[in-house]
Design an enzyme around this catalytic site. Structure first.
Site, short mmCIF file in Angstrom:
data_model
loop_
_atom_site.label_atom_id
_atom_site.label_comp_id
_atom_site.label_asym_id
_atom_site.label_seq_id
_atom_site.Cartn_x
_atom_site.Cartn_y
_atom_site.Cartn_z
N CYS A 83 0.86 -1.19 0.00
CA CYS A 83 0.00 0.00 0.00
C CYS A 83 0.89 1.24 0.00
CB CYS A 83 -0.89 0.05 1.24
SG CYS A 83 -2.35 -0.98 1.13
N HIS A 84 0.48 2.25 -0.75
CA HIS A 84 1.21 3.50 -0.78
C HIS A 84 0.95 4.28 0.51
CE1 HIS A 84 1.01 2.53 -5.08
NE2 HIS A 84 2.13 3.21 -5.17
N MET A 119 -8.26 0.90 0.97
CA MET A 119 -7.63 0.12 2.03
C MET A 119 -7.62 0.89 3.35
SD MET A 119 -7.26 -2.72 0.67
CE MET A 119 -6.62 -3.44 2.15
N GLU A 120 -7.49 2.21 3.28
CA GLU A 120 -7.52 3.02 4.49
C GLU A 120 -8.91 2.97 5.13
OE1 GLU A 120 -3.91 3.96 2.40
OE2 GLU A 120 -5.97 3.75 1.69
N ASP A 134 -12.29 -6.01 21.61
CA ASP A 134 -11.32 -6.04 22.70
C ASP A 134 -11.88 -5.43 23.97
OD1 ASP A 134 -8.69 -6.35 23.92
OD2 ASP A 134 -8.49 -4.18 23.68
#
Length: 164
Positions: A83-84, A119-120, A134
């Site tokens: 990924c950039h 992707m971000e 969590d």
């Protein structure tokens, strides 16, 4: 063997080896991507959350998950190979209650650049979902992260809008 018009994996070079996509010749455009994760908490935990953001020793669940999602979106290139690295213009994470037993997280990432921010957005939504898991796991190990998906993207070679 696929023909020249078939879709191809973008992160492989001619020799079939992993490679970063060269975006040097792409136009700089405003690019926006929106992703969603759905977390099935169960009715009991959702009831606690609906009374207000559930406080825990690690902090309030939703506020902490929002911060984690934004931080993760900013670090996507450190987490996903090839990924950039992007300097995001904006990243927004929202969490809404979806009765009877789920929450929906949406992450919208924006950049003005040569490559998209799918992707971000996906990373932000995913890490926010993992953070909720969590922080609530002490109440139940039956929590399920049901899905993470891209909802839309604009500004690149091809726009995308998920229906539904």
């Amino acid at each position: 063997m696929p023909d020249s018009d078939s879709p191809k994996l973008t992160h492989l070079n001619a020799a079939g080896q992993p490679a970063m996509v060269d975006v040097g010749q792409k136009a700089v455009t405003r690019r926006v991507a929106r992703a969603r994760s759905r977390v099935l908490l169960g009715a009991d935990i959702l009831a606690l959350v609906q009374q207000g953001d559930l406080p825990t020793r690690k902090g309030p669940v939703f506020q902490t998950a929002i911060l984690a999602g934004i931080m993760a979106a900013k670090k996507t290139a450190d987490l996903i190979p090839l990924c950039h690295p992007l300097g995001l213009d904006d990243c927004q994470v929202t969490i809404t209650v979806a009765p009877p037993e789920a929450v929906v997280i949406e992450c919208t990432a924006t950049v003005t650049g040569k490559t998209g921010v799918e992707m971000e957005a996906l990373t932000g939504a995913s890490v926010a979902a993992l953070t909720i898991y969590d922080m609530c796991k002490a109440l139940s190990h039956d929590i399920v992260i049901q899905e993470t998906r891209l909802l839309s993207k604009t500004g690149g070679k091809s726009d995308f809008q998920h229906e539904g």
